[in-house]
Design a protein around this motif. Structure first.
Motif, PDB file in Angstrom:
ATOM      1  N   THR A   1     -28.753 -16.088  51.150  1.00 24.06           N
ATOM      2  CA  THR A   1     -29.797 -16.570  50.272  1.00 24.06           C
ATOM      3  C   THR A   1     -30.016 -18.058  50.514  1.00 24.06           C
ATOM      4  N   ALA A   2     -31.286 -18.442  50.627  1.00 21.31           N
ATOM      5  CA  ALA A   2     -31.611 -19.855  50.797  1.00 21.31           C
ATOM      6  C   ALA A   2     -31.352 -20.584  49.489  1.00 21.31           C
ATOM      7  N   PRO A   3     -31.002 -21.854  49.568  1.00 18.10           N
ATOM      8  CA  PRO A   3     -30.722 -22.601  48.342  1.00 18.10           C
ATOM      9  C   PRO A   3     -31.998 -22.844  47.530  1.00 18.10           C
ATOM     10  N   HIS A   4     -31.825 -22.953  46.227  1.00 17.65           N
ATOM     11  CA  HIS A   4     -32.927 -23.344  45.354  1.00 17.65           C
ATOM     12  C   HIS A   4     -32.888 -24.864  45.246  1.00 17.65           C
ATOM     13  N   HIS A   5     -34.047 -25.464  45.155  1.00 15.79           N
ATOM     14  CA  HIS A   5     -34.118 -26.917  45.074  1.00 15.79           C
ATOM     15  C   HIS A   5     -34.750 -27.333  43.757  1.00 15.79           C
ATOM     16  N   VAL A   6     -34.136 -28.269  43.097  1.00 16.64           N
ATOM     17  CA  VAL A   6     -34.718 -28.883  41.915  1.00 16.64           C
ATOM     18  C   VAL A   6     -35.473 -30.112  42.399  1.00 16.64           C
ATOM     19  N   LEU A   7     -36.765 -30.123  42.142  1.00 12.31           N
ATOM     20  CA  LEU A   7     -37.607 -31.221  42.617  1.00 12.31           C
ATOM     21  C   LEU A   7     -38.067 -32.066  41.441  1.00 12.31           C
ATOM     22  N   LEU A   8     -37.919 -33.360  41.588  1.00 14.08           N
ATOM     23  CA  LEU A   8     -38.355 -34.279  40.552  1.00 14.08           C
ATOM     24  C   LEU A   8     -39.425 -35.245  41.048  1.00 14.08           C
ATOM     25  N   THR A   9     -39.616 -35.323  42.368  1.00 17.00           N
ATOM     26  CA  THR A   9     -40.611 -36.232  42.932  1.00 17.00           C
ATOM     27  C   THR A   9     -41.423 -35.521  44.006  1.00 17.00           C
TER      28      THR A   9
ATOM     29  N   LEU B   1     -41.662 -18.739  50.465  1.00 17.87           N
ATOM     30  CA  LEU B   1     -41.051 -19.433  49.333  1.00 17.87           C
ATOM     31  C   LEU B   1     -41.715 -18.986  48.043  1.00 17.87           C
ATOM     32  N   GLU B   2     -41.050 -19.227  46.939  1.00 14.37           N
ATOM     33  CA  GLU B   2     -41.654 -18.981  45.636  1.00 14.37           C
ATOM     34  C   GLU B   2     -41.470 -20.215  44.778  1.00 14.37           C
ATOM     35  N   LEU B   3     -42.383 -20.398  43.853  1.00 17.20           N
ATOM     36  CA  LEU B   3     -42.285 -21.512  42.917  1.00 17.20           C
ATOM     37  C   LEU B   3     -41.807 -20.983  41.577  1.00 17.20           C
ATOM     38  N   THR B   4     -40.878 -21.692  40.989  1.00 18.53           N
ATOM     39  CA  THR B   4     -40.371 -21.329  39.671  1.00 18.53           C
ATOM     40  C   THR B   4     -40.402 -22.576  38.809  1.00 18.53           C
ATOM     41  N   LEU B   5     -40.980 -22.470  37.642  1.00 17.86           N
ATOM     42  CA  LEU B   5     -41.004 -23.581  36.706  1.00 17.86           C
ATOM     43  C   LEU B   5     -40.208 -23.207  35.470  1.00 17.86           C
ATOM     44  N   GLY B   6     -39.552 -24.175  34.903  1.00 18.18           N
ATOM     45  CA  GLY B   6     -38.794 -23.927  33.688  1.00 18.18           C
ATOM     46  C   GLY B   6     -38.312 -25.228  33.114  1.00 18.18           C
ATOM     47  N   PRO B   7     -37.675 -25.163  31.975  1.00 16.33           N
ATOM     48  CA  PRO B   7     -37.164 -26.391  31.360  1.00 16.33           C
ATOM     49  C   PRO B   7     -36.093 -27.031  32.232  1.00 16.33           C
ATOM     50  N   ARG B   8     -36.096 -28.328  32.259  1.00 18.90           N
ATOM     51  CA  ARG B   8     -35.121 -29.071  33.054  1.00 18.90           C
ATOM     52  C   ARG B   8     -33.716 -28.690  32.613  1.00 18.90           C
ATOM     53  N   GLY B   9     -32.877 -28.353  33.589  1.00 17.20           N
ATOM     54  CA  GLY B   9     -31.504 -27.981  33.304  1.00 17.20           C
ATOM     55  C   GLY B   9     -31.362 -26.569  32.776  1.00 17.20           C
ATOM     56  N   GLY B  10     -32.471 -25.846  32.704  1.00 13.61           N
ATOM     57  CA  GLY B  10     -32.438 -24.488  32.169  1.00 13.61           C
ATOM     58  C   GLY B  10     -31.962 -23.491  33.197  1.00 13.61           C
ATOM     59  N   ALA B  11     -31.573 -22.335  32.727  1.00 12.12           N
ATOM     60  CA  ALA B  11     -31.122 -21.253  33.605  1.00 12.12           C
ATOM     61  C   ALA B  11     -32.330 -20.580  34.228  1.00 12.12           C
ATOM     62  N   THR B  12     -32.117 -19.934  35.359  1.00 15.93           N
ATOM     63  CA  THR B  12     -33.162 -19.163  36.007  1.00 15.93           C
ATOM     64  C   THR B  12     -33.530 -17.984  35.127  1.00 15.93           C
ATOM     65  N   PRO B  13     -34.832 -17.747  34.907  1.00 12.34           N
ATOM     66  CA  PRO B  13     -35.223 -16.635  34.037  1.00 12.34           C
ATOM     67  C   PRO B  13     -34.815 -15.294  34.631  1.00 12.34           C
ATOM     68  N   ALA B  14     -34.473 -14.358  33.752  1.00  8.87           N
ATOM     69  CA  ALA B  14     -34.046 -13.017  34.191  1.00  8.87           C
ATOM     70  C   ALA B  14     -35.221 -12.190  34.653  1.00  8.87           C
ATOM     71  N   SER B  15     -36.420 -12.501  34.189  1.00  9.20           N
ATOM     72  CA  SER B  15     -37.604 -11.723  34.515  1.00  9.20           C
ATOM     73  C   SER B  15     -38.691 -12.648  35.043  1.00  9.20           C
ATOM     74  N   THR B  16     -39.503 -12.118  35.957  1.00  4.13           N
ATOM     75  CA  THR B  16     -40.618 -12.893  36.470  1.00  4.13           C
ATOM     76  C   THR B  16     -41.900 -12.581  35.713  1.00  4.13           C
ATOM     77  N   GLU B  17     -41.836 -11.682  34.746  1.00  2.00           N
ATOM     78  CA  GLU B  17     -43.016 -11.364  33.955  1.00  2.00           C
ATOM     79  C   GLU B  17     -43.238 -12.427  32.898  1.00  2.00           C
ATOM     80  N   ALA B  18     -44.479 -12.873  32.812  1.00  2.39           N
ATOM     81  CA  ALA B  18     -44.810 -13.896  31.824  1.00  2.39           C
ATOM     82  C   ALA B  18     -44.908 -13.253  30.440  1.00  2.39           C
ATOM     83  N   ALA B  19     -44.324 -13.888  29.485  1.00  2.00           N
ATOM     84  CA  ALA B  19     -44.397 -13.417  28.101  1.00  2.00           C
ATOM     85  C   ALA B  19     -45.408 -14.288  27.373  1.00  2.00           C
ATOM     86  N   TRP B  20     -46.659 -13.970  27.520  1.00  2.00           N
ATOM     87  CA  TRP B  20     -47.713 -14.790  26.920  1.00  2.00           C
ATOM     88  C   TRP B  20     -47.929 -14.367  25.541  1.00  2.00           C
TER      89      TRP B  20
END
Length: 86
Positions: free
Chosen positions: A2-10, A67-86
């Motif tokens: 598995t390729a590493p996930h990167h936290v990007l801030l800039t 690649l895929e983009l994932t957004l979430g709260p800083r320092g948060g865990a990776t979401p268990a589901s990719t379905e949006a809960a709108w």
């Protein structure tokens, strides 16, 4: 493997990650450019100036590199589901 996930801030970090991913897949800037509908010079510029990427370009670029983009709260865990809960 598995390729590493990167936290990007800039934006410069984004450019470095995109460039590294392209090189890891042994793609030239020209090859990537033709896949995403940009010129080679634009790909070069965007790798160095990722703040100029549009969201549409970023999504196309990510898709072309597998690649895929994932957004979430800083320092948060990776979401268990990719379905949006709108």
């Amino acid at each position: 493997m598995t390729a590493p996930h990167h936290v990007l801030l800039t934006s410069s970090q984004l450019g470095q990650v995109l460039q590294a991913a392209r090189k890891a897949r042994k793609l030239s800037q020209s090859t990537l450019a033709s896949r995403i509908g940009l010129s080679q010079s634009r790909v070069s510029h965007l790798e160095l100036n990722a703040q100029d990427l549009s969201v549409a370009q970023l999504l196309a670029w990510s898709s072309a590199l597998g690649l895929e983009l994932t957004l979430g709260p800083r320092g948060g865990a990776t979401p268990a589901s990719t379905e949006a809960a709108w």
